[in-house]
Design an enzyme around this catalytic site. Structure first.
Site, PDB file in Angstrom:
ATOM      1  N   CYS A   1       0.798  -1.137  -0.041  1.00 15.10           N
ATOM      2  CA  CYS A   1       0.073   0.047  -0.005  1.00 15.10           C
ATOM      3  C   CYS A   1       0.976   1.185   0.123  1.00 15.10           C
ATOM      4  O   CYS A   1       1.585   1.560   0.877  1.00 15.10           O
ATOM      5  CB  CYS A   1      -1.026  -0.209   1.317  1.00 15.10           C
ATOM      6  SG  CYS A   1      -2.592  -0.029   0.726  1.00 15.10           S
TER       7      CYS A   1
ATOM      8  N   CYS B   1      11.060   1.347 -36.924  1.00 11.33           N
ATOM      9  CA  CYS B   1      10.705   1.770 -35.832  1.00 11.33           C
ATOM     10  C   CYS B   1       9.392   1.361 -35.038  1.00 11.33           C
ATOM     11  O   CYS B   1       9.177   1.226 -34.001  1.00 11.33           O
ATOM     12  CB  CYS B   1      10.786   2.883 -35.262  1.00 11.33           C
ATOM     13  SG  CYS B   1       9.382   4.325 -36.275  1.00 11.33           S
TER      14      CYS B   1
HETATM   15  C1  LIG Z   1      -9.683   0.866  -3.542  1.00  7.03           C
HETATM   16  C2  LIG Z   1      -8.366  -0.042  -3.396  1.00  7.03           C
HETATM   17  C3  LIG Z   1      -8.043  -0.555  -2.301  1.00  7.03           C
HETATM   18  C4  LIG Z   1      -6.973  -1.472  -2.103  1.00  7.03           C
HETATM   19  N1  LIG Z   1      -6.860  -2.008  -0.908  1.00  7.03           N
HETATM   20  C5  LIG Z   1      -6.005  -3.144  -0.900  1.00  7.03           C
HETATM   21  C6  LIG Z   1      -5.461  -3.754   0.424  1.00  7.03           C
HETATM   22  O1  LIG Z   1      -6.206  -3.409   1.085  1.00  7.03           O
HETATM   23  N2  LIG Z   1      -4.695  -4.531   0.407  1.00  7.03           N
HETATM   24  C7  LIG Z   1      -3.837  -5.099  -0.783  1.00  7.03           C
HETATM   25  O2  LIG Z   1      -3.051  -5.675  -0.818  1.00  7.03           O
HETATM   26  N3  LIG Z   1      -4.174  -4.405  -2.007  1.00  7.03           N
HETATM   27  C8  LIG Z   1      -5.078  -3.247  -2.140  1.00  7.03           C
HETATM   28  N4  LIG Z   1      -5.293  -3.130  -3.029  1.00  7.03           N
HETATM   29  C9  LIG Z   1      -4.386  -3.153  -4.253  1.00  7.03           C
HETATM   30  C10 LIG Z   1      -5.254  -4.450  -5.077  1.00  7.03           C
HETATM   31  O3  LIG Z   1      -5.338  -5.564  -4.533  1.00  7.03           O
HETATM   32  C11 LIG Z   1      -4.397  -4.638  -6.643  1.00  7.03           C
HETATM   33  O4  LIG Z   1      -3.162  -4.947  -6.154  1.00  7.03           O
HETATM   34  C12 LIG Z   1      -4.189  -3.470  -7.559  1.00  7.03           C
HETATM   35  O5  LIG Z   1      -5.385  -2.633  -7.555  1.00  7.03           O
HETATM   36  C13 LIG Z   1      -3.678  -3.943  -8.830  1.00  7.03           C
HETATM   37  O6  LIG Z   1      -4.738  -4.784  -9.566  1.00  7.03           O
HETATM   38  P1  LIG Z   1      -5.936  -4.138 -10.440  1.00  7.03           P
HETATM   39  O7  LIG Z   1      -5.087  -3.384 -11.546  1.00  7.03           O
HETATM   40  O8  LIG Z   1      -6.662  -5.235 -10.863  1.00  7.03           O
HETATM   41  O9  LIG Z   1      -6.667  -3.417  -9.889  1.00  7.03           O
HETATM   42  C14 LIG Z   1      -6.446  -2.028  -3.416  1.00  7.03           C
HETATM   43  C15 LIG Z   1      -6.869  -1.438  -4.690  1.00  7.03           C
HETATM   44  C16 LIG Z   1      -7.655  -0.750  -4.793  1.00  7.03           C
HETATM   45  C17 LIG Z   1      -8.183   0.127  -5.997  1.00  7.03           C
END
Ligand SMILES: Cc1cc2nc3c(=O)[nH]c(=O)nc-3n(C[C@H](O)[C@H](O)[C@H](O)COP(=O)(O)O)c2cc1C
Ligand SMILES: Cc1cc2nc3c(=O)[nH]c(=O)nc-3n(C[C@H](O)[C@H](O)[C@H](O)COP(=O)(O)OP(=O)(O)OC[C@H]3O[C@@H](n4cnc5c(N)ncnc54)[C@H](O)[C@@H]3O)c2cc1C
Ligand code: SF4
Ligand code: SF4
Ligand code: SF4
Lengths: 435, 444
Positions: free
Chosen positions: A139, A383
């Site tokens: 995070c 390219c």
């Molecule tokens: C609103 C929000 C909250 C998140 N909270 C957490 C979390 O509590 N713990 C965590 O490991 N990742 C958290 N993530 C990250 C997601 O698990 C994930 O790694 C990230 O969004 C990338 O994946 P995506 O592109 O499919 O969204 C959060 C993402 C979002 C958008």
């Protein structure tokens, strides 16, 4: 019919599509519905310490970047870990796992960086009978200021240390979730492996500001006129994630370490790409947040159809298949000579290839009378910019020059032998090596 | 209560609600999201073919990109710099034969970027929110006479005023706008847009309009030349071709342009008389507009009778499709032979034609159609002005609208070229630039 069942670290799930730890996995209600909708696994929203839970802002917590037609390309968030009490989450997890024994359930955890904190929480998590844990070292906001999340993930020594504690106090698989907010992803991955982690998952969100309000000059999302950097995710981050997955998959020190691929997975194709680069499964957050749980149906059907078409019976038949093809620039074949070719029948005469090449590339496209566009092989360096900007698919293609023909740009005869930079006469290192 | 089936020529064939619906906007305005989606389809072509196809050379990819980036009013400025009547042109241009025909997405997928509607979105945004966007250069002390307040005259006057010259427009009618006000189909210019646009255009300052002043009746060309530094003629085509058919003088036979002008000025469309059976003679935009609007007023049967094949019609495919979608029948390869009836028209007799080695000829075969109202739309022609050299039936010009009389320029429908609003604007603007260059001694 291809078999989509997945076995990641011995954790079985009906398919390789897991929901990443995030709002979609925040509580029993969502998770039950996610399983019913067809998701193979769920990484529960990150748990924190016992005691009063963290609080979230009470204004907007998401910002967005749009493509055409308000298509969501990326979302950033300033949300923290779960803001519900630990006991509540643990009770719900236990109930859900009991009802869905065949689906994967992983607990995501973030507690302070001391052995006691981990020692306290791990047995309680184990009691839920979940299949494994994921350490949230990713995070980039809110928690990192408190010495957790990416503050840990950016220091390989801490990763190794915490992984070690987890393996000591917990007997099921330990996955370390990596932050992309670091210069070289291989260091934290190596640390996780050295600490005994069973796998890494990546990427977490990318530190970001999505936009600035030009009326009140507040970053978005705006909380009372102020904003904070958030974590970026969704389709926009996929290329970053793919590269990081590949780096770990081909690093001699981490090769073979199981990877759970995350970052922008939106369709079956994205998932297949992550898996081809070595991910054993994928995790999804933004796509579900944008379209709802039902998108997993497209992912399952798409992956299954593609596997049938290619003759892959199980996931392991194609996982990692692209890894050997990821190499360092210096090993790319410099005798691979191509030229852009424009299919005049397909061309709609927009002139974008011309503008791109003339203004910003190698002045290798002629614009003839009547808006006829043609590539000048004597200038074309291949390219690929014209291919990229052409609005018509397959209108411009890259054609390899046959061996024995003369490249009119260099005047050299094209050879079919492989030759790379390491042996190139212009390379001072190569010259040294020859001496 | 009358209905479409009431015999003869009658008013009030449809109720007020139906009439309001029938005469509402043909191409409704975009909302901001629709505009963003439409704008996003533009490829920002290099040396874009749509620009070449626009008679006023509007930088289309640029203004569309400005819409896409959330600046519709700045986009409007890009449009108006080239075409001060960009608002009207957005509504009336036959884009299917101009910019949108040239759009590469028309070639690619038969679905061009909707340039006209985007142009309307931009110009509407600017006109709704801001005053006049341009300012005048310092007064030059020069005074130019413009005859006719149609698109050509207005565009010329505006550009001259912007350059600091003083302009007096002499207009025969009681209102400005020319055919924008009296000719364009009602569903293309709703909510009194023509008049609003003229008011907005005059916001530049330095332009006076003298209404009820007709060249040849109230003023003379020599008189204007004596009292002004230059004269621009934008008098359009004031006369109509006569219908050479037996019985063409019967009641119920009239000019399509007059029918439309009355319709455009009517406060209450329910009070407008229209035939149960209407036959329009001609194949251009005027014929189509008269036919469609007759139908929309509640005529039961409306037929356009054109003397050659459909491919030779002046009206575009889009216009023809519009007419047939409203229930108008298009009859080709026929010429009127006679209008029958006792004092008032009852029937029209048409003869089939065939194209032969020596032109179009009647085949001898005829047909009769019921016709309470016959509208002539067989072409407007120049009302001649003394002292001017003609090129065919129009005022001869060279370069940017120079007539063969020194100090006299002309443009729009009264000069050769396509009879379109946008062409009139281009010619008025270019003549103004040439007048300015001449008056300031940059060219002679
Ligand atoms: C609103 C929000 C909250 C998140 N909270 C957490 C979390 O509590 N713990 C965590 O490991 N990742 C958290 N993530 C990250 C997601 O698990 C994930 O790694 C990230 O969004 C990338 O994946 P995506 O592109 O499919 O969204 C959060 C993402 C979002 C958008
Ligand atoms: C029914 C109809 C429908 C049309 N629909 C379209 C359309 O959908 N799209 C399109 O692009 N074009 C359309 N046109 C054509 C378009 O209206 C003309 O090309 C355009 O108006 C020409 O502009 P102008 O300024 O040259 O002439 P006009 O618009 O005819 O203006 C001439 C002005 O000069 C005045 N005038 C004339 N004689 C004198 C005089 N002796 N002294 C003083 N003033 C005088 C007139 O009163 C008038 O105000 C249509 C035309 C008609 C008739
Ligand atoms: S998504 Fe739901 S919770 Fe979020 S602002 Fe909209 S309504 Fe509220
Ligand atoms: S970009 Fe493609 S479609 Fe456009 S001119 Fe070039 S080759 Fe043709
Ligand atoms: S031709 Fe079409 S796509 Fe190209 S710039 Fe013009 S409007 Fe845009």
């Amino acid at each position: 019919m291809a078999d989509l069942t997945s076995n990641f670290l011995g954790i079985k799930s009906p398919n390789p599509f897991w929901l990443a730890s995030a709002p979609p996995t925040d509580k029993e209600y969502n998770v039950r519905r996610a399983y019913e909708a067809g998701w193979g696994g769920v990484v529960w929203k990150t748990l924190g310490e016992e005691g009063p839970p963290v609080v979230n802002v009470n204004g907007p917590r998401y910002g967005v970047v749009y493509g055409a037609d308000r298509r969501v390309l990326g979302i950033n968030n300033i949300e923290l870990i779960t803001d519900r009490p630990l006991e509540v989450n643990l009770e719900e997890m236990a109930r859900v796992k009991a009802d869905y024994p065949d689906h994967a359930l992983i607990a995501s955890i973030m507690v302070p960086c001391d052995e006691d904190s981990w020692k306290r929480i791990l047995p309680r998590v184990a009691e839920t009978n979940c299949d494994g844990i994921e350490l949230n070292f990713g995070c980039p906001h809110g928690m990192s200021e408190r010495g957790m999340g990416s503050a840990v993930g950016q220091v390989p020594e801490y990763i190794e240390m915490v992984a070690r504690w987890c393996k000591k106090y917990y007997d099921r698989p330990v996955i370390v979730k990596l932050t992309p907010n670091i210069t070289d992803i291989r260091y934290p991955a190596r640390a996780a492996k050295n600490g005994g982690a069973d796998a890494v998952s990546l990427i977490n969100t990318v530190s970001s500001i999505t936009s600035v309000n030009l009326d009140n000059f507040s970053p978005e999302p705006s909380i009372d006129g102020k904003g904070s950097h958030g974590g970026y995710c969704g389709p926009a981050v996929k290329p970053i994630a793919l590269n990081m997955v590949a780096e770990i998959a081909r690093d001699p020190q981490t090769r073979g370490l199981p990877i759970s691929g995350i970052g922008g997975v939106t369709t079956w194709r994205d998932a297949a790409e992550f898996m081809a680069l070595g991910a054993g499964n994928v995790q999804v957050c933004t796509a579900a947040m944008t379209y709802g749980f039902k998108i997993v149906e497209e992912m399952k059907r798409g992956l299954s159809a593609w596997m049938d078409e290619k003759g892959y019976a199980t996931l392991s038949d194609f996982v990692g298949k692209a890894v050997p093809n990821v190499t360092d620039w210096q090993y790319l074949n410099l005798n691979y000579v191509t030229k852009a070719r424009i299919d005049q029948d397909a061309c709609i005469k927009c002139g974008r290839c011309y503008a791109a090449c003339e203004d910003t590339s190698h002045q290798a496209i002629w614009m003839h009378e009547g808006r006829v566009f043609e590539v000048n092989d004597a200038e074309c360096v291949a390219c690929n910019l014209c291919v990229d900007v052409c609005p018509v698919e397959n209108c411009i293609t890259m054609e390899r020059m046959p061996a024995g023909s003369v490249d009119p740009r260099t005047g050299k005869t094209v050879s079919d032998e492989y030759a790379n930079w390491t042996t190139h006469p212009n390379n001072p290192m190569a010259v040294k090596a020859a001496e | 209560m009358t209905s479409p089936f009431t015999p003869g020529i009658a008013s009030g064939r449809l109720d007020a609600e139906t009439l309001a619906r029938n005469f509402s906007d043909l191409h409704p305005a975009y909302d901001p999201h629709e505009a963003a989606v439409a704008a996003d389809r533009c490829y920002f072509c290099h040396d874009a073919p749509c620009i070449t196809a626009c008679p006023t050379d509007i930088d289309i990819p640029l203004f569309i990109r400005q819409i896409a980036s959330g600046m519709p009013e700045a986009a409007a400025r890009t449009i108006l710099e080239q075409n001060i009547l960009g608002g009207m042109c957005a509504r009336v241009c036959p884009t299917e034969t101009l910019c949108e025909e040239a759009c590469v997405r028309e070639a690619a997928e038969g679905k061009p970027v909707e340039i006209g509607r985007l142009q309307r979105y931009a110009t509407d945004s600017l006109m709704a929110r801001q005053g006049h966007p341009f300012t005048r250069a310092p007064e030059t002390g020069r005074h130019v006479a413009v005859v006719g307040a149609g698109p050509a005259g207005l565009a010329c006057a505006h550009r001259l005023a912007m350059k600091g010259h003083t302009v007096t427009i002499y207009e025969a009618r009681p209102k400005a706008g020319g055919l924008n006000e009296y000719g364009i189909a009602a569903y293309k210019s709703t909510d009194d847009f023509a008049a609003r646009e003229v008011d907005w255009l005059l916001g530049i300052g330095g332009i006076t309009i003298e209404y009820g002043k007709a060249l040849g009746r109230d003023i003379t060309l020599d008189g204007l030349r004596g009292t002004h530094d230059a004269v621009f003629l934008g008098i359009g085509l004031g006369a109509v071709n006569a219908l050479e058919a037996e019985g063409a003088d019967k009641d119920g036979v009239g000019d399509a342009v007059d029918f439309i002008a009355i319709l455009r000025q009517a406060e209450d469309k329910a009070a407008l008389p229209v035939g149960r059976n209407v036959v329009v003679i001609g194949g251009g935009m005027t014929a189509i507009d008269a036919a469609v609007q007759s139908k929309l007023l509640g005529a039961e049967n409306v037929t356009v009778a054109y003397r050659r094949g459909a491919d030779r019609m002046g009206a575009s495919q889009f216009e023809r499709d519009l007419a047939t979608s409203k229930g108008v029948r298009i009859l080709t390869d026929v010429v009127p032979k006679a209008v029958h009836g006792n004092g008032a028209a009852r029937e029209i007799e048409l003869e089939y034609t065939a194209e032969g080695p020596d032109g179009l000829k009647g085949t001898g075969e005829t047909l009769r159609l019921p016709a309470d109202q016959v509208l002539r739309a067989i072409g407007q022609v120049l009302d001649p002005v003394d002292g001017l050299t003609l090129d065919g039936r129009k005022i001869a010009v060279t370069g940017a609208g120079r007539t063969f009389l020194p100090g006299v320029w002309a443009g729009g429908d009264c000069t050769p070229g396509e009879d379109l609003t946008v062409v009139a604007v281009a010619e008025g603007r270019d003549a103004a630039e040439d007048i300015h260059a001449t008056l300031t001694g940059m060219v002679s």
